[in-house]
Design a protein around this motif. Sequence first.
Motif, PDB file in Angstrom:
ATOM      1  N   THR A  16       0.845  -1.197   0.000  1.00 31.92           N
ATOM      2  CA  THR A  16       0.000   0.000   0.000  1.00 31.92           C
ATOM      3  C   THR A  16       0.885   1.254   0.000  1.00 31.92           C
ATOM      4  O   THR A  16       2.113   1.176   0.068  1.00 31.92           O
ATOM      5  CB  THR A  16      -0.901   0.007   1.241  1.00 31.92           C
ATOM      6  N   PHE A  17       0.260   2.419  -0.035  1.00 32.21           N
ATOM      7  CA  PHE A  17       1.008   3.674  -0.074  1.00 32.21           C
ATOM      8  C   PHE A  17       1.788   3.878   1.229  1.00 32.21           C
ATOM      9  O   PHE A  17       2.941   4.309   1.207  1.00 32.21           O
ATOM     10  CB  PHE A  17       0.020   4.829  -0.310  1.00 32.21           C
ATOM     11  N   LEU A  22       7.036   3.795   4.319  1.00 30.92           N
ATOM     12  CA  LEU A  22       7.848   3.224   5.382  1.00 30.92           C
ATOM     13  C   LEU A  22       9.102   2.570   4.837  1.00 30.92           C
ATOM     14  O   LEU A  22      10.201   2.738   5.387  1.00 30.92           O
ATOM     15  CB  LEU A  22       7.008   2.210   6.172  1.00 30.92           C
ATOM     16  N   MET A  23       8.980   1.827   3.734  1.00 34.12           N
ATOM     17  CA  MET A  23      10.148   1.200   3.130  1.00 34.12           C
ATOM     18  C   MET A  23      11.135   2.241   2.630  1.00 34.12           C
ATOM     19  O   MET A  23      12.350   2.089   2.769  1.00 34.12           O
ATOM     20  CB  MET A  23       9.705   0.299   1.979  1.00 34.12           C
ATOM     21  N   LEU A 430       5.382  -3.376  12.217  1.00 37.37           N
ATOM     22  CA  LEU A 430       5.917  -3.637  10.884  1.00 37.37           C
ATOM     23  C   LEU A 430       5.344  -4.921  10.299  1.00 37.37           C
ATOM     24  O   LEU A 430       5.035  -4.995   9.110  1.00 37.37           O
ATOM     25  CB  LEU A 430       7.443  -3.725  10.947  1.00 37.37           C
ATOM     26  N   GLY A 431       5.190  -5.964  11.149  1.00 39.40           N
ATOM     27  CA  GLY A 431       4.618  -7.209  10.659  1.00 39.40           C
ATOM     28  C   GLY A 431       3.178  -7.033  10.184  1.00 39.40           C
ATOM     29  O   GLY A 431       2.789  -7.528   9.127  1.00 39.40           O
ATOM     30  N   ASP A 432       2.364  -6.296  10.962  1.00 41.05           N
ATOM     31  CA  ASP A 432       0.978  -6.074  10.548  1.00 41.05           C
ATOM     32  C   ASP A 432       0.897  -5.230   9.283  1.00 41.05           C
ATOM     33  O   ASP A 432       0.080  -5.474   8.397  1.00 41.05           O
ATOM     34  CB  ASP A 432       0.208  -5.379  11.672  1.00 41.05           C
ATOM     35  N   LEU A 433       1.800  -4.227   9.179  1.00 38.33           N
ATOM     36  CA  LEU A 433       1.759  -3.342   8.019  1.00 38.33           C
ATOM     37  C   LEU A 433       2.241  -4.059   6.772  1.00 38.33           C
ATOM     38  O   LEU A 433       1.700  -3.845   5.681  1.00 38.33           O
ATOM     39  CB  LEU A 433       2.631  -2.111   8.286  1.00 38.33           C
ATOM     40  N   TRP A 490     -10.581   1.422   1.381  1.00 41.01           N
ATOM     41  CA  TRP A 490      -9.311   0.947   1.948  1.00 41.01           C
ATOM     42  C   TRP A 490      -8.705   1.974   2.918  1.00 41.01           C
ATOM     43  O   TRP A 490      -8.226   1.626   3.986  1.00 41.01           O
ATOM     44  CB  TRP A 490      -8.311   0.687   0.818  1.00 41.01           C
ATOM     45  N   VAL A 491      -8.746   3.229   2.474  1.00 36.88           N
ATOM     46  CA  VAL A 491      -8.165   4.270   3.313  1.00 36.88           C
ATOM     47  C   VAL A 491      -8.875   4.370   4.654  1.00 36.88           C
ATOM     48  O   VAL A 491      -8.286   4.483   5.713  1.00 36.88           O
ATOM     49  CB  VAL A 491      -8.187   5.625   2.574  1.00 36.88           C
ATOM     50  N   GLY A 492     -10.223   4.303   4.623  1.00 36.36           N
ATOM     51  CA  GLY A 492     -10.984   4.354   5.874  1.00 36.36           C
ATOM     52  C   GLY A 492     -10.701   3.176   6.765  1.00 36.36           C
ATOM     53  O   GLY A 492     -10.559   3.311   7.980  1.00 36.36           O
ATOM     54  N   GLU A 493     -10.588   1.960   6.163  1.00 39.14           N
ATOM     55  CA  GLU A 493     -10.276   0.777   6.963  1.00 39.14           C
ATOM     56  C   GLU A 493      -8.876   0.847   7.568  1.00 39.14           C
ATOM     57  O   GLU A 493      -8.647   0.436   8.703  1.00 39.14           O
ATOM     58  CB  GLU A 493     -10.428  -0.482   6.107  1.00 39.14           C
TER      59      GLU A 493
END
Length: 501
Positions: A16-17, A22-23, A430-433, A490-493
């Motif tokens: 995702t964005f 983050l990367m 980080l794992g969840d993202l 997606w953004v709201g979630e």
Amino acid sequence: MRQQLENLKTLTARFTFNQKILMGVILGAAVLSIVIFSVWLRSEEKTVLFTNLSPEDASLAIDELTKQNVEAELTNGGTTIMVPEGVVHRLRVDLSAKGIPSSGTVGWGIFDGKQYGMTEFVQNVNFKRALEGELTKTIESISGIRAARVHLVMPKPSIFKKMESPATASVVLTLGRGSALSPHQIRGVQSLVAGSVEGLEMPNVSVHDQYGVVMSENFDGEGAARSEGQLALKKEVDAYLSDKAQGMLTQVMGPNRAIVSVDATLNFERLEQQRKIYDPAQTVVRSEERNESTEGQGGSNEQSTTNYEINETLETVVGEIGGVKTMSVAVFVDGRYEAAEEGGEPVYTPLPEEELEQIERVVQTAVGLDAERGDRIEVVNMRFQEPAAPPSEGGGLVSAPLMQDLPGLIGRILLFGTVIFMAFRLKNALGDLMGQVYVPEGAPEVAEEIPAEDILETDESVVSLENKLNEVRDYAGANPQDIADLVQAWVGESDSATVSK
């Protein structure tokens, strides 16, 4: 290479964005850290070349280092020069060969040149300068002394002994930061100067610090300086005699069983007496005179006069200062302790009178008591107070040193726990993202969530996934409005999931 690029594009297309940002931040921080670390490794550490330099020496040293293209740095108000560590030894040798830093002190080298045409006055002045310079160099070599100045006054010799003036000297010391000279070191400086100058006595050497305070002790002085010297000498005599008797009793009775205190009254009066002693029993003929005359009728008359010199002894007695005038000694001794029969507290028993008298006689002999002089001694037998027992090593839960270090230990534990907690939270975030993979709801097939370790594998699942993504792109091109609604969802979630976490 092309296959690797395609795989990288496929991998990044799934993020995702927020994941891509983050990367990027992590990659940029890694590159920046590598660059800073490389620059730090390539920069050479600097060390001290010279310290405590005068402005003139510092200027000469900087000019010479600039000519040699050496990067130098001035610190400590321009008194210290820092250079790269790899060239410090070579620079010290090179600059020392060129006379940098120059001490500015003239020594015996003043006589190395030709001395033709010099008058006796100039020779005497040069001798005095050389002697002062050599003494200055020697004193500056003593630890704790940063600089020194020596001034000598050497009067001209006289043919009359009573008209001669004694030689004197003054020494000014500049001590290093946080340094202090002990009384023994100050007396050592006085002895050094007095022993290097002919006719100079130690009491005629005064030592001052950079603030103008007199550091030397001179009992011939006046006022507070003399009183301080007398008090210091009295303390030294009292401590010496007390330790002498205390050490003897400790060897006999054991440690902490006796206390000795000596109070000596010193005589600081300097008396000079001249005594003439005559001994009538011993005489010496000084002169003898004889007169002989002849009378007319053949007779003679003889007359003699003899002068005798009485034996005379002339004595000049000079009393030195610091002699013991009177002395008083106080001695406390402990008794004996015998074990109780039932295992209770030890039973205290005073010492008998015979032992107390023996202790008194021994202490009198050790400190040199003289009853005719009016000295006194008191020996008292008394039970000493028992000192508090120190805590046993294994008797308590926490020892005293551990209790003192307990706040710092707790702080370290809390800091370590906080770091571990933040590391786990960052790892989970980080794992969840990285594990969030979303697919369109209207796609022909819904892609299942793929673990992060399976994304890096190049097997058939990756190929099928690529086909699915192509189908999703085709659908997005045909239905842009549906894709826009899906992205907003997606953004709201994502925001709600972040807030909940």
